[in-house]
Design a protein around this motif. Structure first.
Motif, mmCIF file in Angstrom:
data_model
loop_
_atom_site.group_PDB
_atom_site.id
_atom_site.type_symbol
_atom_site.label_atom_id
_atom_site.label_comp_id
_atom_site.label_asym_id
_atom_site.label_seq_id
_atom_site.Cartn_x
_atom_site.Cartn_y
_atom_site.Cartn_z
ATOM 1 N N TYR A 164 49.326 15.192 74.637
ATOM 2 C CA TYR A 164 50.074 15.956 73.678
ATOM 3 C C TYR A 164 49.541 14.980 72.484
ATOM 4 O O TYR A 164 49.748 15.793 70.670
ATOM 5 C CB TYR A 164 50.972 14.585 74.064
ATOM 6 N N MET A 165 49.220 13.876 72.322
ATOM 7 C CA MET A 165 48.285 13.122 71.475
ATOM 8 C C MET A 165 47.425 13.737 70.823
ATOM 9 O O MET A 165 46.721 14.128 69.536
ATOM 10 C CB MET A 165 47.634 12.179 72.093
ATOM 11 N N THR A 166 46.715 15.194 71.490
ATOM 12 C CA THR A 166 45.396 15.520 71.192
ATOM 13 C C THR A 166 45.289 16.613 70.520
ATOM 14 O O THR A 166 45.203 17.524 69.061
ATOM 15 C CB THR A 166 44.539 17.101 72.435
ATOM 16 N N ALA A 167 46.826 17.490 70.420
ATOM 17 C CA ALA A 167 47.936 18.718 69.679
ATOM 18 C C ALA A 167 48.104 17.723 68.562
ATOM 19 O O ALA A 167 47.997 18.861 67.253
ATOM 20 C CB ALA A 167 48.827 18.982 70.432
ATOM 21 N N LYS A 168 48.416 16.205 68.351
ATOM 22 C CA LYS A 168 49.271 15.514 67.176
ATOM 23 C C LYS A 168 47.331 15.509 66.401
ATOM 24 O O LYS A 168 47.889 15.377 65.303
ATOM 25 C CB LYS A 168 49.760 14.889 67.899
ATOM 26 N N LYS A 169 46.855 15.207 66.910
ATOM 27 C CA LYS A 169 45.759 14.965 66.243
ATOM 28 C C LYS A 169 44.681 16.182 65.849
ATOM 29 O O LYS A 169 44.285 15.357 64.613
ATOM 30 C CB LYS A 169 44.275 14.366 67.077
ATOM 31 N N TYR A 170 45.367 17.047 66.266
ATOM 32 C CA TYR A 170 44.419 18.116 64.981
ATOM 33 C C TYR A 170 45.472 19.636 64.879
ATOM 34 O O TYR A 170 44.956 20.481 64.561
ATOM 35 C CB TYR A 170 43.917 19.067 66.491
ATOM 36 N N ASN A 171 46.803 18.848 65.248
ATOM 37 C CA ASN A 171 47.848 19.987 64.593
ATOM 38 C C ASN A 171 47.873 21.381 65.248
ATOM 39 O O ASN A 171 47.706 22.330 64.849
ATOM 40 C CB ASN A 171 47.484 19.955 62.910
ATOM 41 N N ILE A 172 47.908 21.094 66.486
ATOM 42 C CA ILE A 172 47.547 22.564 67.310
ATOM 43 C C ILE A 172 48.730 22.524 68.644
ATOM 44 O O ILE A 172 48.651 23.014 69.167
ATOM 45 C CB ILE A 172 46.072 22.670 67.540
ATOM 46 N N ALA A 173 50.114 21.494 68.302
ATOM 47 C CA ALA A 173 50.882 21.657 69.633
ATOM 48 C C ALA A 173 51.700 23.415 69.509
ATOM 49 O O ALA A 173 51.889 23.613 70.680
ATOM 50 C CB ALA A 173 52.044 20.803 69.095
ATOM 51 N N ASN A 174 51.541 24.172 68.165
ATOM 52 C CA ASN A 174 52.006 25.434 68.398
ATOM 53 C C ASN A 174 50.977 26.334 69.011
ATOM 54 O O ASN A 174 51.484 27.376 69.123
ATOM 55 C CB ASN A 174 52.641 25.671 67.232
ATOM 56 N N LEU A 175 49.996 25.779 69.033
ATOM 57 C CA LEU A 175 48.910 26.863 69.519
ATOM 58 C C LEU A 175 48.614 26.712 71.146
ATOM 59 O O LEU A 175 48.254 26.934 71.942
ATOM 60 C CB LEU A 175 47.718 26.472 68.759
ATOM 61 N N PHE A 176 48.934 25.098 71.137
ATOM 62 C CA PHE A 176 49.005 25.181 73.003
ATOM 63 C C PHE A 176 49.325 25.990 74.299
ATOM 64 O O PHE A 176 50.833 26.513 73.302
ATOM 65 C CB PHE A 176 49.287 23.564 73.051
ATOM 66 N N PRO A 177 49.027 26.773 74.622
ATOM 67 C CA PRO A 177 49.776 27.449 76.365
ATOM 68 C C PRO A 177 50.511 26.543 76.739
ATOM 69 O O PRO A 177 50.445 25.572 77.342
ATOM 70 C CB PRO A 177 48.550 28.254 76.840
ATOM 71 N N ILE A 178 51.156 27.800 77.268
ATOM 72 C CA ILE A 178 52.696 26.201 77.782
ATOM 73 C C ILE A 178 52.268 26.132 79.328
ATOM 74 O O ILE A 178 52.107 25.115 79.459
ATOM 75 C CB ILE A 178 53.592 27.377 78.848
ATOM 76 N N LEU A 179 50.704 26.498 79.594
ATOM 77 C CA LEU A 179 49.619 25.674 81.018
ATOM 78 C C LEU A 179 50.039 24.080 80.571
ATOM 79 O O LEU A 179 49.873 22.938 81.401
ATOM 80 C CB LEU A 179 48.579 25.917 81.314
ATOM 81 N N ILE A 180 50.099 23.814 78.858
ATOM 82 C CA ILE A 180 49.435 22.564 78.985
ATOM 83 C C ILE A 180 50.588 22.408 77.994
ATOM 84 O O ILE A 180 50.868 20.905 78.460
ATOM 85 C CB ILE A 180 48.435 22.676 77.624
ATOM 86 N N ALA A 181 51.005 22.684 77.108
ATOM 87 C CA ALA A 181 52.373 22.238 76.555
ATOM 88 C C ALA A 181 52.876 21.843 77.896
ATOM 89 O O ALA A 181 54.524 20.478 76.824
ATOM 90 C CB ALA A 181 52.911 23.335 76.225
ATOM 91 N N GLU A 182 54.174 21.925 79.057
ATOM 92 C CA GLU A 182 54.408 22.065 79.808
ATOM 93 C C GLU A 182 54.087 20.689 80.411
ATOM 94 O O GLU A 182 55.001 19.940 81.238
ATOM 95 C CB GLU A 182 54.781 22.705 80.709
#
Length: 690
Positions: free
Chosen positions: A575-593
């Protein structure tokens, strides 16, 4: 084969004549000229396959083959239903746009040297052209007005219908064989025999090769061998552990099918070597996109870049031109025949091993009134076909005797921090599972005491859900939730269950989410007794467009679907990797879930494998596998499954609370204001603090 070669030669000759002179009504001349020229471009690729033309020439050829649907060109392309319908009217425009699109499916066939698949489409084109030419000649002889120089539209539709019906058998046979027969090794030979340092190998597939695909291959080529081996080992070991955890004998299996995007061949080659040590041979088939097999939103097999996602979306429902009960029965019949022919190989198929990618530009489709769409009766037929097809597959591939694994990596288009994100992803994929196993065990201990769980949103999120849980009869030996570490679903980080439908009520809301590569704004789904009761989003300008979008791509044309899964994601690092690089909207469901609680619409996680005993690492058996729908498999299997499972995740920053309640309504808070508060779980908050 001699007959096919003769038909190929005759078709080529006729199409050359059409390209030179179009004896049809004036408004159709340009369509037939351009289309014939395109077909001849594909024929040239077929005839010259195998010649070493060099990287630049192969790039140019690939660009020429896909140019018509790329960028601004698509606005003028006959592949665009809006353009075709403006030129020829709604009905004829849809059919000719479909015809042109189906001819574009020949591109990879040329590289695979699948002459018959090319011939049947070339003959279809010639047959449709001849109908136009005949109508035009009759008009000229009878001195009739030019509008009469067009064949009866029902005759054209019938010709197209019988093409789809007649060749469904050919397609099903090839598709099923490529899944379970390792001797179908076109892609395997590219991976294993090519000099992967020479990226011209990418152009041997016939798929669209974007600059991003080339960059991916070059990046992996630059990594040290031990890095590649780590990626491959994580991927294949997860696969092996899936069999171990499910107590399935992998030694009885012979094939594993690999899914990947072009550019990952170096990892795939190492994985093939690893699988060979397990006694498995690879099957690698193409993610096809034609009237017989549409894989628009979730690709299966190997695939290149999308030359135009809107083009794929515009044609996802072309089957609406033909779909009726007779065609459904035909498709089910030929699918059964295809599996029956390879039933011994199907029994030894172990399951898929999937490499997903993320980082491509988000896609929010435009809704085009000219694109084909299923009417209400066809929607029911489509759902029936999907479910019945899955039933047939399960008869030949026992879901209780197979497994899978999925892992994901970013692609260069994710942005300037690609290399950093790639390194972070490898770390995510190799996190210490023992830490998560212990913490998740603590969460499960609490949830096993619960009768229901309440989930509420915050910061504008309107989620307010009560999820009913399976009642345990022997808590010492049984568990409601499965402790998910890094095996079939990589990376680690969730506990999940099949909720009890009765008593599961409320609203699920996410401000922005990507499901099967499609974007949704303010997605809301209301549940009543565990079933979807209402839904909405704000993607389009009208309520009908928004509801149709969800019904088509989340409910897959079913009137209602159950909540098949409730899970709590624990991977705060992701989750914080997504926040750090602003890529939450790009994560596949595999990671997003793994980055918040998620809820699946459709089948349970244990679909068609409910009888397989699953144990957590503490020895307790996971017993919450069924719900009131899936249990119908014992009395009416046709009503038990939907062949879909779509996960929807609430991110931590929209998550107000998750609180478990026992039968006496004692509360056990697990998450409050996006932070873990249950004793023994607080170390998960370290990622937030860092």
């Amino acid at each position: 084969m001699d007959m096919i070669r003769e038909r190929y030669a005759l078709s080529c000759d006729r199409i050359r004549e059409i390209a030179a002179a179009q004896e049809v009504a004036g408004i159709y001349k340009e369509f037939y000229r351009k289309t014939a020229e395109f077909v001849l471009l594909v024929v040239d690729a077929y005839d010259n396959m195998g010649k070493d033309t060099g990287l630049e020439a192969m790039r140019a050829q690939n660009a020429a083959l896909y140019a018509d649907i790329m960028g601004e060109n698509y606005a003028l392309s006959y592949a665009n239903p809006t353009t075709a319908c403006a030129e020829f009217g709604q009905d004829m425009g849809q059919m000719l746009s479909f015809l042109y699109t189906e001819l574009r499916a020949m591109i990879p066939y040329a590289f695979e040297q699948r002459m018959e698949d090319m011939v049947i489409r070339m003959e279809l084109f010639v047959e449709i052209y001849n109908a136009f030419a005949y109508a035009y000649s009759e008009t000229a002889l009878g001195n009739l007005p030019e509008k009469a120089a067009v064949p009866n539209i029902e005759d054209i539709k019938e010709t197209l219908y019988w093409f789809v019906s007649d060749y469904s058998e050919t397609d099903a046979r090839q598709r099923v064989q490529s899944l379970v027969d390792a001797d179908c090794d076109f892609a395997v030979r590219i991976v294993m025999d090519s000099d992967l340092n020479d990226i011209s190998y990418l152009y041997k597939y016939g798929e669209y090769v974007s600059p991003d695909v080339e960059k991916m291959a070059l990046y992996l080529n630059a990594l040290p061998e031990e890095r590649i081996q780590l990626m491959a080992d994580t991927y294949t070991e997860g696969y092996r552990m899936g069999f171990v955890k499910a107590h399935i004998d992998l030694g009885k299996k012979e094939t594993v099918d690999l899914h990947y995007m072009l550019g990952f061949e170096r990892v795939v080659r190492a994985a093939i070597d690893n699988f060979a040590k397990m006694g498995l041979r690879p099957t690698i088939y193409r993610s096809e996109n034609h009237i017989f097999t549409k894989t628009v939103v979730r690709k299966k097999g190997y695939f290149g870049a999308d030359a135009n996602k809107q083009f794929l979306y515009d044609h996802k429902d072309d089957i609406a031109l033909f779909l009726d009960k007779r065609l459904v029965n035909r498709k089910l019949e030929v699918l059964t025949t295809a599996y029956e022919a390879v039933k011994d190989k199907a029994a030894k198929y172990a399951g898929p091993a999937v490499i997903e990618v993320f980082g491509e530009a988000p896609f929010a489709p435009e809704s085009r009134k000219e694109a084909c769409s299923l009417d209400e009766a066809q929607q029911k037929l489509s759902a029936e076909l999907k479910g019945a097809s899955a039933d047939i597959v399960s008869r030949y591939i026992n879901q209780e005797e197979r497994s899978f694994t999925i892992i994901a990596f970013p692609v260069p288009s994710i942005g300037a921090h690609f290399q950093e994100i790639f390194d972070e992803t490898i770390k995510l994929n190799t996190l210490d599972y023992t830490t998560y196993e212990r913490i998740q065990g603590t969460i499960i201990d609490t949830l096993n005491r619960a009768a229901y769980v309440e989930i509420k949103g915050m910061n504008g999120n309107k989620t307010d859900l009560r999820v009913a849980l399976y009642p345990l009869s022997n808590p010492e030996k049984e568990s409601i939730f499965e402790n998910c570490v890094a095996d079939v679903n990589i990376p680690v980080g969730e506990v999940f269950t099949s909720p009890v439908l009765e008593g599961t009520n409320g609203k699920l809301h996410v401000s922005r989410v990507f499901l099967n590569a499609l974007e949704y704004h303010n997605l809301e789904i209301d549940f009543r007794e565990g079933m979807t009761a209402d839904y909405s989003c704000t993607n389009f300008g009208t309520e009908k467009e928004n509801k149709d979008y969800i019904r088509e791509n989340v409910l897959f044309h079913y009137d209602s679907l159950p909540m098949g899964e409730f899970a709590i994601g624990t991977n705060t690092t992701a989750y914080m990797t997504a926040k750090k690089y602003n890529i939450a909207n790009l994560f596949p469901i595999l990671i997003a879930e793994k980055t918040g609680p998620h809820f699946a619409i459709g089948d349970t996680c244990y679909s068609r494998s409910e009888e397989v005993k699953v144990y957590n690492e503490d020895g307790r058996e996971v017993v919450a596998k069924d719900n009131a729908i899936s249990v119908l498999r014992k009395t009416d299997p046709s009503k038990a499954y939907f062949a879909c499972h779509t996960d929807i995740t609430i991110p931590y920053d929209e998550l107000g609370s998750i609180v478990a309640y026992d039968k006496d309504n004692n509360a056990y808070p697990i998450i409050e204001k996006g932070r873990f508060v249950l004793a023994g779980t607080q170390e998960l908050n370290a990622a937030f603090d860092d």
